[in-house]
Write a protein that holds these residues in place. Structure first.
Motif, PDB file in Angstrom:
ATOM      1  N   TYR A  33      48.132  43.186  46.658  1.00 24.06           N
ATOM      2  CA  TYR A  33      48.693  42.776  47.944  1.00 24.06           C
ATOM      3  C   TYR A  33      50.074  43.401  48.128  1.00 24.06           C
ATOM      4  O   TYR A  33      50.349  44.041  49.146  1.00 24.06           O
ATOM      5  N   HIS A  34      50.949  43.243  47.133  1.00 25.93           N
ATOM      6  CA  HIS A  34      52.294  43.819  47.237  1.00 25.93           C
ATOM      7  C   HIS A  34      52.260  45.349  47.155  1.00 25.93           C
ATOM      8  O   HIS A  34      53.063  46.025  47.790  1.00 25.93           O
ATOM      9  N   LEU A  35      51.331  45.888  46.398  1.00 22.08           N
ATOM     10  CA  LEU A  35      51.186  47.339  46.330  1.00 22.08           C
ATOM     11  C   LEU A  35      50.798  47.895  47.699  1.00 22.08           C
ATOM     12  O   LEU A  35      51.369  48.887  48.157  1.00 22.08           O
ATOM     13  N   ASP A  36      49.869  47.245  48.395  1.00 20.23           N
ATOM     14  CA  ASP A  36      49.470  47.680  49.741  1.00 20.23           C
ATOM     15  C   ASP A  36      50.632  47.582  50.724  1.00 20.23           C
ATOM     16  O   ASP A  36      50.808  48.462  51.573  1.00 20.23           O
ATOM     17  N   ILE A  80      52.915  50.536  50.019  1.00 22.26           N
ATOM     18  CA  ILE A  80      52.309  51.775  50.523  1.00 22.26           C
ATOM     19  C   ILE A  80      52.534  51.885  52.027  1.00 22.26           C
ATOM     20  O   ILE A  80      52.946  52.941  52.525  1.00 22.26           O
ATOM     21  N   ALA A  81      52.286  50.807  52.752  1.00 23.06           N
ATOM     22  CA  ALA A  81      52.466  50.822  54.209  1.00 23.06           C
ATOM     23  C   ALA A  81      53.935  51.090  54.578  1.00 23.06           C
ATOM     24  O   ALA A  81      54.222  51.861  55.495  1.00 23.06           O
ATOM     25  N   ARG A  82      54.860  50.469  53.836  1.00 17.06           N
ATOM     26  CA  ARG A  82      56.293  50.669  54.107  1.00 17.06           C
ATOM     27  C   ARG A  82      56.690  52.123  53.882  1.00 17.06           C
ATOM     28  O   ARG A  82      57.381  52.734  54.702  1.00 17.06           O
ATOM     29  N   LEU A  83      56.217  52.700  52.788  1.00 17.71           N
ATOM     30  CA  LEU A  83      56.567  54.082  52.480  1.00 17.71           C
ATOM     31  C   LEU A  83      55.886  55.069  53.423  1.00 17.71           C
ATOM     32  O   LEU A  83      56.476  56.091  53.787  1.00 17.71           O
ATOM     33  N   MET A 123      59.736  46.757  44.117  1.00 12.58           N
ATOM     34  CA  MET A 123      59.196  47.203  42.860  1.00 12.58           C
ATOM     35  C   MET A 123      57.923  46.408  42.586  1.00 12.58           C
ATOM     36  O   MET A 123      57.890  45.204  42.766  1.00 12.58           O
ATOM     37  N   ILE A 124      56.900  47.096  42.150  1.00 12.13           N
ATOM     38  CA  ILE A 124      55.633  46.464  41.786  1.00 12.13           C
ATOM     39  C   ILE A 124      55.600  46.354  40.268  1.00 12.13           C
ATOM     40  O   ILE A 124      55.705  47.355  39.572  1.00 12.13           O
ATOM     41  N   LYS A 125      55.476  45.144  39.773  1.00 13.27           N
ATOM     42  CA  LYS A 125      55.442  44.918  38.333  1.00 13.27           C
ATOM     43  C   LYS A 125      54.057  44.409  37.955  1.00 13.27           C
ATOM     44  O   LYS A 125      53.565  43.435  38.535  1.00 13.27           O
ATOM     45  N   ALA A 126      53.443  45.067  36.991  1.00 14.48           N
ATOM     46  CA  ALA A 126      52.121  44.655  36.531  1.00 14.48           C
ATOM     47  C   ALA A 126      52.241  43.396  35.674  1.00 14.48           C
ATOM     48  O   ALA A 126      53.276  43.126  35.072  1.00 14.48           O
ATOM     49  N   SER A 127      51.144  42.640  35.604  1.00 14.27           N
ATOM     50  CA  SER A 127      51.111  41.473  34.729  1.00 14.27           C
ATOM     51  C   SER A 127      51.125  41.929  33.281  1.00 14.27           C
ATOM     52  O   SER A 127      50.959  43.114  32.983  1.00 14.27           O
ATOM     53  N   LYS A 128      51.273  41.001  32.363  1.00 14.63           N
ATOM     54  CA  LYS A 128      51.300  41.346  30.941  1.00 14.63           C
ATOM     55  C   LYS A 128      50.008  42.014  30.497  1.00 14.63           C
ATOM     56  O   LYS A 128      50.001  42.796  29.562  1.00 14.63           O
TER      57      LYS A 128
END
Length: 115
Positions: A13-16, A19-22, A1-6
């Motif tokens: 980095y984690h979003l990329d 994406i690669a995993r999916l 899960m990608i959680k945005a900052s406040k």
């Protein structure tokens, strides 16, 4: 899960990585749909699992009163599919199956109209 900052900034980095995993999963599913199963060489190179059984596990998701869903009745208390991204600062969540606009969080009340 990608959680945005406040402040609503996403961790690219984690979003990329997600994406690669999916994309890899999607490619494998397309290959299976075409009738191509893993080869003996691919299976030999893959990690193995012994003494295995099927089970379930908890994954992040949202629960709440959903409106405007194509197959869930209006305001029915429901659980979403796996939560992939949540950005409360920008008011959205992306689950495995769809985008949701975030309304009031549980326990929050709408601010009084200022006249």
């Amino acid at each position: 899960m990608i959680k945005a900052s406040k402040s609503g900034v996403l961790d690219f980095y984690h979003l990329d990585q997600e994406i690669a995993r999916l994309e890899a999963l999607l490619d494998d599913l397309h290959q299976l749909r075409r009738g191509r199963h893993p080869s003996a060489e691919e299976l030999a190179a893959a990690p193995s699992i012994d003494q295995w059984s099927l089970t379930t596990r908890f994954v992040p998701c949202l629960v709440g009163l959903i409106q405007g869903h194509p197959s869930i009745p209006q305001l029915k208390l429901s659980v979403t599919s796996d939560l992939e991204v949540i950005n409360t600062a920008r008011g959205y969540a992306r689950t495995r199956s769809r985008l949701y606009a975030l309304g009031l969080r549980r326990g929050e009340t709408a601010p009084e109209d200022v006249q």
